[in-house]
Design a protein around this motif. Structure first.
Motif, PDB file in Angstrom:
ATOM      1  N   ALA A 262       0.835  -1.204   0.000  1.00  0.00           N
ATOM      2  CA  ALA A 262       0.000   0.000   0.000  1.00  0.00           C
ATOM      3  C   ALA A 262       0.866   1.249   0.000  1.00  0.00           C
ATOM      4  O   ALA A 262       0.559   2.245  -0.685  1.00  0.00           O
ATOM      5  N   ASP A 263       1.976   1.217   0.743  1.00  0.00           N
ATOM      6  CA  ASP A 263       2.892   2.364   0.769  1.00  0.00           C
ATOM      7  C   ASP A 263       3.554   2.572  -0.589  1.00  0.00           C
ATOM      8  O   ASP A 263       3.744   3.712  -1.038  1.00  0.00           O
TER       9      ASP A 263
ATOM     10  N   ALA B 166       1.149   4.274  -2.764  1.00  0.00           N
ATOM     11  CA  ALA B 166       1.010   5.670  -2.364  1.00  0.00           C
ATOM     12  C   ALA B 166       2.164   6.512  -2.879  1.00  0.00           C
ATOM     13  O   ALA B 166       1.981   7.664  -3.308  1.00  0.00           O
TER      14      ALA B 166
ATOM     15  N   TYR C 259      -1.013   6.605  -5.839  1.00  0.00           N
ATOM     16  CA  TYR C 259      -2.262   5.850  -5.874  1.00  0.00           C
ATOM     17  C   TYR C 259      -2.737   5.527  -4.465  1.00  0.00           C
ATOM     18  O   TYR C 259      -1.951   5.124  -3.598  1.00  0.00           O
ATOM     19  N   ARG C 260      -4.035   5.694  -4.235  1.00  0.00           N
ATOM     20  CA  ARG C 260      -4.655   5.321  -2.966  1.00  0.00           C
ATOM     21  C   ARG C 260      -5.286   3.948  -3.096  1.00  0.00           C
ATOM     22  O   ARG C 260      -6.049   3.685  -4.028  1.00  0.00           O
TER      23      ARG C 260
ATOM     24  N   VAL D 124      -7.794   1.026  -1.964  1.00  0.00           N
ATOM     25  CA  VAL D 124      -9.066   0.799  -1.284  1.00  0.00           C
ATOM     26  C   VAL D 124      -9.399  -0.688  -1.392  1.00  0.00           C
ATOM     27  O   VAL D 124      -9.292  -1.281  -2.485  1.00  0.00           O
TER      28      VAL D 124
ATOM     29  N   CYS E 247      -6.819   0.661  -6.899  1.00  0.00           N
ATOM     30  CA  CYS E 247      -5.824   1.720  -6.761  1.00  0.00           C
ATOM     31  C   CYS E 247      -6.258   2.890  -7.641  1.00  0.00           C
ATOM     32  O   CYS E 247      -6.353   2.745  -8.866  1.00  0.00           O
ATOM     33  N   ARG E 248      -6.509   4.031  -6.997  1.00  0.00           N
ATOM     34  CA  ARG E 248      -6.973   5.227  -7.698  1.00  0.00           C
ATOM     35  C   ARG E 248      -5.884   6.293  -7.658  1.00  0.00           C
ATOM     36  O   ARG E 248      -5.352   6.601  -6.587  1.00  0.00           O
ATOM     37  N   TYR E 249      -5.588   6.865  -8.826  1.00  0.00           N
ATOM     38  CA  TYR E 249      -4.526   7.870  -8.904  1.00  0.00           C
ATOM     39  C   TYR E 249      -4.997   9.198  -8.338  1.00  0.00           C
ATOM     40  O   TYR E 249      -6.067   9.706  -8.702  1.00  0.00           O
ATOM     41  N   GLU E 250      -4.182   9.756  -7.445  1.00  0.00           N
ATOM     42  CA  GLU E 250      -4.510  11.042  -6.836  1.00  0.00           C
ATOM     43  C   GLU E 250      -3.332  12.017  -6.934  1.00  0.00           C
ATOM     44  O   GLU E 250      -3.255  12.996  -6.194  1.00  0.00           O
TER      45      GLU E 250
END
Length: 620
Positions: A392-393, A396, A400-401, A403, A420-423
């Motif tokens: 997950a890190d 990030a 990407y976050r 969920v 994984c959503r790009y932010e």
């Protein structure tokens, strides 16, 4: 001095030993020589030429472990479809090297002098240009029509499952022990760059994990096989080789010969699985250039193989192209597109069936959520799972976050969707990646889903720079309005990474309750002491939901005897099948898709077909 014969003289020889020199030859001649040697008291060593290569052996004699026909079948198939390796008329030729004639004769004599092995035949390859040679042990993987014909498939040959208790040495690991599948043992048994069944084995060091790829010998232009991810390359190679066995056995029959050809109307529901229960493709796409299927009618003749209904305890005929996903040959009608969905590998038939069933549950849960666009409960990262937290890190750090969503449905097998959503701030970055996992232990399902989705995130830059342009946004955007342009896995994934596809995926980010693993799956995983008992309990639970479980034994006999590995294709009529190519999607005739979301409380009423969102899925 060993006698040297041409092909015509060899075919007239009924006793003795000789070298058969083949400077010009065909695959038909290879079969003819093999059949002749098997039927007479001779020992013939074919020395044949194919461009710069001199191929020496195997020894052709009665009872030989492999013949010239299957040896060449496998050697040419390893070229990856670049030659018509199934054509008896294929002509091959080469020019002998005078400088290496003595070496070729010595290698041929060596084969005649050695004691024949029971299960493998020796072949030497001499490269005339480099003056190098290599030795290979060959066996007819999946049978040979000449020297190792497969037994006919029939209902009488199907063995019931589960057949015996399968105690587990570690209840937390749903795998039996197998001393024959060490990394070195697997590699020695499977990898041969000239004859397969694994023709290439290589590593990638720029992935989220140590990644190993094992391409199989299947005669296709497409490079395909097993993929292994692990913390070290020894582990990833072992996983890749396991998956290559599963891929190879799942493509076409390698243990029994298909003989039953009939229509469902002729067989009836007591003998055969009704294809309509599998979900049929949208008739709007019949005849489309990307569709391999024909319209189904009960009177349409199909090829059938036999599996075992774990639910009803009896043999049942299954369409061959459902049991095996790449059956070759013209004249074999397909009424559905089928993938490797439901193929499982194990150290016992029960283990293979259980893992095939887990995969069915994973894809069914994912597609049910996708086609109904229903919000799913969120799941918190498991505390204490350092590996998952590190992934997950890493996502990030790439912007990407992660969920996690609980997609468990009426199968009752814990199923997880990882998104994984790009932010970040890069306008051209892929916006979304998804993956799924299902397992008796929800923590294992989470690890599997997270590992795959983060791997895809970190490989995105490499795909964007690929010469194939498969993930070029300009190529993908037309697919938003013309879904029939989505023809393969890369299209499915790439289309849904576009910013313009975002509204289709927004339901995944609804403000649903976030639960811990213990809250989402109370009491899971239940302790397991007997793998067969677990399989039986899952089958019984599915029967209560109106679902039948059928297992087709795909095991390749040589790999079973040598490595103790079993393969199974699990078919659950009524489950949502994973397909690739939008014209191949199968949502019609599956009432669960309309009723189960309502029973789970995801919708306010049972759905109608027009309520479904039939967009190309993003499954990798």
């Amino acid at each position: 001095m060993t006698t040297v014969l041409d092909a015509a003289t060899a075919l007239a020889t009924t006793s003795g030993t000789a070298v058969v020199l083949l400077t010009e030859w065909t695959l038909g001649l290879a079969e003819e020589l093999s059949r002749h040697a098997l039927a007479h008291s001779v020992a013939l060593v074919p020395v044949r030429y194919d461009g710069p290569v001199t191929v020496i052996g195997p020894v052709l004699r009665p009872g030989a472990a492999a013949c010239l026909a299957c040896t060449e079948y496998q050697r040419l198939a390893t070229a990856g479809g670049r030659v018509p390796w199934q054509s008896p008329a294929l002509a091959l030729a080469g020019v002998p090297s005078p400088a290496l004639a003595e070496a070729a004769n010595a290698l041929a004599q060596e084969l005649l002098d050695e004691e024949p092995a029971a299960t493998t035949a020796t072949v030497h390859l001499l490269h005339n240009g480099r003056a190098t040679w290599s030795t290979h042990e060959v066996r007819p993987v999946g049978g040979c029509a000449v020297c190792r014909p497969l037994p006919p498939d029939s209902a009488d040959t199907v063995e019931p499952l589960p057949s015996a208790p399968r105690p587990l040495p570690d209840p937390a690991v749903l795998r039996g022990t197998n001393d024959r599948t060490s990394g070195a043992g697997l590699r020695a048994a499977l990898h041969d760059e000239r004859f397969g069944p694994v023709r290439r084995l290589f590593r990638s060091e720029d992935s989220a994990f140590c990644l190993t790829t094992a391409w199989v010998t299947d005669g296709r232009l497409l490079d395909d096989g097993g993929y292994g991810r692990a913390a070290d390359f020894a582990g990833s190679e072992r996983v890749a080789l396991f998956e290559s066995v599963e891929r190879f056995a799942g493509m076409r029959p390698t243990g029994r010969r298909t003989v039953l050809r009939a229509s469902f109307a002729e067989l009836g529901p007591e003998r055969a699985l009704d294809p309509e229960r599998l979900g049929l493709p949208d008739p709007a796409f019949h005849g489309h250039s990307s569709s391999p299927t024909v319209p189904y009618t009960p009177g349409l003749p199909l090829d059938w193989v036999h599996g075992w209904s774990l639910t009803h305890g009896r043999p049942v005929a299954v369409p061959e192209h459902v049991a095996y996903w790449d059956v070759p040959g013209p004249g074999r009608a397909r009424v559905v597109y089928e993938s490797s969905n439901g193929c499982g590998l194990g150290n016992s038939p029960e283990e293979a069936a259980l893992y095939g069933l887990f995969e069915i549950a994973e894809r069914d849960a994912f597609l049910m959520a996708w086609y109904t666009a229903t919000p799913l409960p969120r799941v918190a990262l498991p505390p204490g799972d350092t590996g998952t937290a590190l992934l997950a890190d890493r996502a990030a750090l790439a912007g990407y976050r992660l969920v996690l969503l609980d997609a468990t449905n009426d199968f009752g097998i814990p199923a997880v969707v990882a998104v994984c959503r790009y932010e970040g701030g890069h306008a051209e970055a892929p916006r979304m990646f998804l993956a799924a996992g299902a397992h008796h232990d929800p923590r294992v399902a989470i690890r599997s889903a997270v590992a795959e989705v983060v791997t895809n995130v970190l490989e995105a830059p490499h795909r964007a720079r690929a010469e194939s342009r498969t993930h070029d946004p300009d190529r993908l955007r037309p697919m938003l309005g013309r879904p029939e342009l989505v023809v393969g896995l890369d299209d499915h994934v790439g289309l849904n990474t576009l910013p313009e596809a975002g509204p289709r995926l927004e339901f995944l980010f609804a403000e649903t309750p976030c639960r811990t693993v213990a809250e989402a799956w109370p009491g899971a995983p239940e302790p397991v002491a007997d793998l067969s008992a677990l399989l039986g309990a899952v089958v019984q639970r599915l029967a209560g939901a109106g679902l039948e479980v059928i297992a087709v034994d795909q095991t390749e006999p040589g790999l079973r005897d040598r490595l103790g590995l079993h393969c199974a294709k699990v078919v659950v009529p009524g489950a949502l099948p994973m397909t690739f190519g939008h014209v191949n999607h199968r949502t019609r005739g599956l009432p669960r898709l309309l009723g189960v979301p309502y029973r789970l409380g995801r919708t306010e009423r049972p759905l109608r077909p027009e309520d479904l969102t039939i967009h190309p899925h993003p499954f990798p």
